[in-house]
Design a protein around this motif. Structure first.
Motif, PDB file in Angstrom:
ATOM      1  N   GLN A  91       0.832  -1.205   0.000  1.00  0.00           N
ATOM      2  CA  GLN A  91       0.000   0.000   0.000  1.00  0.00           C
ATOM      3  C   GLN A  91       0.869   1.258   0.000  1.00  0.00           C
ATOM      4  O   GLN A  91       0.567   2.230  -0.700  1.00  0.00           O
ATOM      5  N   ARG A  94       2.437   1.677  -3.488  1.00  0.00           N
ATOM      6  CA  ARG A  94       1.459   2.123  -4.489  1.00  0.00           C
ATOM      7  C   ARG A  94       1.168   3.610  -4.371  1.00  0.00           C
ATOM      8  O   ARG A  94       0.683   4.220  -5.311  1.00  0.00           O
ATOM      9  N   GLY A  95       1.441   4.137  -3.204  1.00  0.00           N
ATOM     10  CA  GLY A  95       1.206   5.556  -2.975  1.00  0.00           C
ATOM     11  C   GLY A  95      -0.115   5.812  -2.291  1.00  0.00           C
ATOM     12  O   GLY A  95      -1.169   5.508  -2.835  1.00  0.00           O
ATOM     13  N   LEU A  96      -0.035   6.348  -1.106  1.00  0.00           N
ATOM     14  CA  LEU A  96      -1.234   6.707  -0.358  1.00  0.00           C
ATOM     15  C   LEU A  96      -1.441   8.204  -0.479  1.00  0.00           C
ATOM     16  O   LEU A  96      -0.497   8.980  -0.350  1.00  0.00           O
ATOM     17  N   GLU A  97      -2.669   8.609  -0.722  1.00  0.00           N
ATOM     18  CA  GLU A  97      -2.965  10.041  -0.850  1.00  0.00           C
ATOM     19  C   GLU A  97      -2.925  10.753   0.493  1.00  0.00           C
ATOM     20  O   GLU A  97      -2.558  11.912   0.569  1.00  0.00           O
ATOM     21  N   ASP A  98      -3.290  10.061   1.549  1.00  0.00           N
ATOM     22  CA  ASP A  98      -3.280  10.636   2.890  1.00  0.00           C
ATOM     23  C   ASP A  98      -1.837  10.635   3.409  1.00  0.00           C
ATOM     24  O   ASP A  98      -1.287   9.587   3.762  1.00  0.00           O
ATOM     25  N   GLY A  99      -1.224  11.811   3.452  1.00  0.00           N
ATOM     26  CA  GLY A  99       0.175  11.921   3.851  1.00  0.00           C
ATOM     27  C   GLY A  99       0.454  11.438   5.255  1.00  0.00           C
ATOM     28  O   GLY A  99       1.467  10.767   5.507  1.00  0.00           O
ATOM     29  N   LYS A 102       0.312   7.660   5.296  1.00  0.00           N
ATOM     30  CA  LYS A 102       1.486   7.111   4.634  1.00  0.00           C
ATOM     31  C   LYS A 102       2.713   7.211   5.541  1.00  0.00           C
ATOM     32  O   LYS A 102       3.489   6.263   5.644  1.00  0.00           O
ATOM     33  N   LYS A 139     -10.342   4.680   3.601  1.00  0.00           N
ATOM     34  CA  LYS A 139     -10.038   5.889   2.815  1.00  0.00           C
ATOM     35  C   LYS A 139     -10.283   5.628   1.333  1.00  0.00           C
ATOM     36  O   LYS A 139     -10.741   6.508   0.624  1.00  0.00           O
ATOM     37  N   LYS A 140      -9.952   4.442   0.873  1.00  0.00           N
ATOM     38  CA  LYS A 140     -10.118   4.126  -0.547  1.00  0.00           C
ATOM     39  C   LYS A 140     -11.584   4.011  -0.930  1.00  0.00           C
ATOM     40  O   LYS A 140     -11.925   4.242  -2.087  1.00  0.00           O
TER      41      LYS A 140
END
Length: 142
Positions: A91, A94-99, A102, A139-140
């Motif tokens: 995860q 892949r890159g999480l938008e929530d900094g 992450k 979140k997704k």
């Protein structure tokens, strides 16, 4: 990762639970122990009948059945932990938008996993990893 110390039934369960953690920490994709079951038709239920001095087996193998052990269950839990850690790493990669999420996941992978030294710490960390995976999934969905 490979382990061959024994006899296995005398070890702390952390020995079995944490081997997959060390494998994950070092990027290994496999982990194994010296033996799963005794050989030479030995009966695991009778330690004195063994033709050798120590039993390294993780399961009790009798003439007609196989029974797991606390050691085998600890090894199974370690494998599950490895899968959860791998899911978390995937995860992050892949890159999480929530900094913030992450950063927390990366902190667990980089700083906290290497510090796990006991089965209790593994259990605590496992819960944190599962919590992070659940938060990522929520979140997704949004």
């Amino acid at each position: 990762f490979y382990s061959c110390s024994g006899p296995s039934r005398t070890f702390d369960l952390a020995y079995f639970r944490l081997q997959p953690w060390r494998a994950f920490e070092h990027g290994a994709r496999a982990s194994l122990f010296w033996a799963y079951a005794p050989t030479r038709a030995a009966d695991s239920w009778n330690e004195y009948a063994h033709p050798w001095t120590a039993n390294y087996a993780l399961a009790y193998v009798g003439p007609v059945d196989v029974t797991g052990s606390k050691q085998w269950e600890a090894a199974r839990e370690g494998v599950q932990d490895y899968l959860y850690l791998s899911m978390l790493r995937e995860q992050v990669e892949r890159g999480l938008e929530d900094g913030a999420l992450k950063r927390r996941a990366q902190q667990v992978l980089d700083r906290e996993v290497p510090q796990v030294q006991t089965a209790q710490q593994a259990e605590t960390q496992r819960r944190q990893v599962l919590d992070l995976l659940e938060r990522i999934a929520l979140k997704k969905r949004r």
